[in-house]
Design an enzyme around this catalytic site. Structure first.
Site, mmCIF file in Angstrom:
data_model
loop_
_atom_site.group_PDB
_atom_site.id
_atom_site.type_symbol
_atom_site.label_atom_id
_atom_site.label_comp_id
_atom_site.label_asym_id
_atom_site.label_seq_id
_atom_site.Cartn_x
_atom_site.Cartn_y
_atom_site.Cartn_z
ATOM 1 N N GLY A 36 0.795 -1.229 0.000
ATOM 2 C CA GLY A 36 0.000 0.000 0.000
ATOM 3 C C GLY A 36 0.818 1.265 0.000
ATOM 4 N N ARG A 81 -3.357 -12.299 -0.855
ATOM 5 C CA ARG A 81 -4.698 -11.918 -0.398
ATOM 6 C C ARG A 81 -5.493 -11.419 -1.591
ATOM 7 N NH1 ARG A 81 -4.211 -6.466 -0.983
ATOM 8 N NH2 ARG A 81 -2.183 -5.542 -0.529
#
Length: 668
Positions: free
Chosen positions: A172, A299
């Site tokens: 991120g 994920r």
């Protein structure tokens, strides 16, 4: 151990997350007949995901480490609620091998890969060594265990500047810095380590050659516990800011069919290196010719909806079926690419103030209807509070169409038809971005937003006749509703009054423009407005969506208006406008904060003091660093001067508006 043993059918699912992704998982789980359990912190008691789930359990205080990152508490809640499985969503503990193992040890199905897979692929340095062995192309870099400053500096010199310093366990954009010269390296490493430690609890760094004019390409993969592994085409996520994705699309408009097959094959090879089970993403960086492995995210990704729209596959459903122990329902040659999809991330942030996060209560939340290829994945609704404790993403607006150009048009229309008030959002910035000629032409790289930021965040447009007339019509409409009077209200501009013509003055301020006076004349005959020397006839009528149609200069156009006291928000065909209705009875002065005061723009934690009292500062010199919403924000001198006083220390938790330092201007 038979890896399929830890995957089995279940009937009750706990979602160990919040916001948009928790809502997304709840929707599919319920559609599959599963019972759902939400978890929440004290800050999220009234959150949307709490209301959507069948059950909801309080985890603890607002701070993530005491709630959404508290493994022991999550396992306890799962057991007490009777949940048999846990979906981690993305972020938080979604890539925690410790959490995956804790679920297994507690007899819970973890909807994702095994702890061993996460450990190998979740470590950027470890995964790169594995990829090198598997023959997957890599960017030159240092991925070693030694983390002392001398080793990292030596590695950077050997690789050659510019380099990218990044957290080994990160994601991120957190814990990541571009370093262009040796002198910048020590400060970049210190800051990146601190940010990585706070976000991931792990401050190990790796250093890579920074690819100039890079493009970000990633491939969606998914595997089952029976040895089947598929790729679901690629996404392009080149439009980023501070290494965080802003716009994502599928398929990549950069790759031709041959390149597409090559990168998908490389992704399958990467995932096969660990016999991967579950949904994951293989990320690559491209210089326009070659692709290099960056990392694997073990994920579901934020941007997974664009893949769903071009393949027709519900990835959350497939995740759950894999967790049931089922085989993947399709073979590789049965997965077809259909059309183009593009997604924009809607954040609570202010693009005009360096994208500073915005917190507060959402007073208005209006999203366009999900139809004609438009999809909205939201985690908030009207009345919800946006907290400083978590990521600032509110929703995703996603559009599908047969072609990329049409998908961009649908996305922009969806953004234009979105109204969020009470907080500041990046919606106008997103519209400017997706309609930029270079974005449409795909002549971009990951540095595009930073280079074009000034053009993407223009000064507010001037309010013209349409907006001023709309402001008056909106006020009259609200007054008519409040009084429940229609027959003799100026809202019914075709009506007449036996007392003859009347007039009423309105004054408005917009941005930095001078105050403007508008005179409404109404009564016998049509209502008119006088703006300066111009007299305008107008007509307005409410619409079912809460807005109204305004006819001016013979042209009818739709207007959305939100009135909050004396603040007016208008959305017209010309864009969005914020007007202040000047109180005709006074009392309109606003308290001004002295520019010499350095105040906390949002609640946060002081993580570094970058200047000493008495220091001479140039304009823009860094004074201190706050951690806000898991991102570091550096507060700088507003002008050249002397740092008169620092009123905080490292570790202080400060509230919005608290004075942190004072700068005394230099008198020339």
């Amino acid at each position: 151990m038979n890896r399929s043993a830890q995957y089995r059918r279940f009937r009750k699912l706990l979602i160990a997350n919040r916001g948009e992704i928790a809502c997304r998982v709840v929707r599919t789980a319920k559609a599959m007949g599963l019972r759902t359990v939400a978890v929440y912190s004290e800050a999220d008691r009234d959150a949307m995901h709490v209301a959507m789930a069948d059950e909801a359990v309080l985890l603890g205080p607002a701070r993530a480490r005491d709630s959404y990152l508290n493994i022991e508490r999550l396992i306890e809640v799962a057991r007490k609620s009777g949940a048999e499985a846990v979906h981690p969503g993305y972020g938080f503990l979604s890539e925690s091998a410790e959490f995956a193992q804790a679920c297994l040890d507690a007899g819970l199905v973890f909807v994702g890969p095994t702890a061993a897979m996460i450990r190998v692929m979740g470590s950027k340095s470890g995964s790169k060594m594995l990829m090198e062995q598997a023959g997957v192309p890599l960017v030159p870099g240092y991925h070693g265990e030694a983390q002392d400053d001398a080793t990292l500096a030596q590695a950077a010199d050997k690789i050659g500047f510019p380099v990218l310093v990044k957290a080994s366990a990160g994601g991120g954009g957190r814990g990541m810095r571009i370093v262009r010269s040796p002198g910048e390296l020590p400060a970049a490493i210190t800051s990146a380590k601190r940010e990585a430690k706070a976000a991931f609890g792990d401050d190990r760094m790796l250093i890579e050659k920074f690819v100039e004019n890079p493009r970000h390409i990633e491939v969606q993969v998914i595997g089952d516990s029976h040895g089947n592994l598929l790729s679901l085409f690629e996404r392009e996520c080149t439009l980023q800011r501070r290494h965080q994705k802003v716009i994502e699309e599928a398929p990549s408009p950069t790759l031709d069919p041959t390149q597409r097959e090559a990168v998908c094959a490389a992704a399958r090879k990467a995932a096969a290196a660990v016999d991967y089970v579950g949904a994951g993403t293989i990320e690559f960086v491209s210089n326009g010719k070659d692709v290099f492995f960056i990392e694997m995210n073990t994920r579901l990704q934020v941007e997974h909806p664009v893949t769903e729209l071009v393949t027709g596959i519900d990835l959350v459903e497939w995740q759950l079926r894999v967790a049931f122990g089922e085989k993947l329902p399709l073979a590789q040659d049965q997965i077809k690419l259909n059309g183009h999809a593009i997604e924009a991330r809607v954040y609570a942030e202010n693009p005009h103030k360096n994208f500073m996060p915005s917190v507060g209560k959402i007073r208005t939340w209006r999203m366009p209807e999900e139809s004609n290829g438009l999809r909205i994945d939201a985690g908030y609704r009207e009345g919800n509070e946006v907290s400083p404790h978590y990521d600032a993403m509110l929703a995703k607006v996603i559009a599908w169409a047969p072609t990329r150009d049409d998908a961009i048009e649908r996305l922009n229309r969806g953004l234009e038809d979105t109204d969020v008030r009470g907080i500041i959002t990046n919606i106008p910035f997103l519209s400017a971005l997706v309609t930029h000629p270079d974005v449409r032409a795909n002549t971009i790289d990951t540095g595009f937003i930073e280079r074009e930021l000034k053009n993407l965040t223009p000064a507010p447009r001037a309010a013209h006749d349409l907006e001023l007339c709309a402001a008056v019509a909106a006020i009259l409409g609200e007054e008519a509703k409040a009084a429940r009077v229609e027959a003799h209200s100026p809202w019914r501009t075709s009506g007449w009054m036996p007392v003859g013509r009347r007039q009423r003055l309105f004054n408005f301020r917009h941005a930095h423009e001078a105050e403007q006076e508008i005179c409404l004349q109404y009564g016998n005959g049509p209502a008119t407005l006088s703006i300066g020397e111009r007299e305008l006839a107008f007509k307005s009528s409410p619409t079912e969506d809460g807005g109204f149609n305004l006819t001016l200069h013979g042209i009818k156009s739709h207007v959305v208006a939100v009135i909050e006291g004396h603040e007016l928000y208008l959305r017209t065909r010309n864009g969005r406008f914020d007007l202040h209705w000047v109180d005709p009875f006074g009392g309109d002065d606003e308290e001004q904060v002295g520019e010499d005061k350095i105040v906390a723009p949002l609640p946060g934690t002081v993580v570094a003091l970058l200047a000493e009292e008495g220091a001479a500062l140039e304009k823009g010199a860094p004074i201190l660093t706050l951690e806000v919403m898991k991102m570091e924000q550096t507060l700088r001198a507003p002008f050249a001067g002397v740092l008169k006083q620092i009123k905080c220390k490292v570790g202080d938790i400060v509230q919005e508006g608290v004075e942190l330092a004072e700068v005394e201007p230099t008198h020339s």
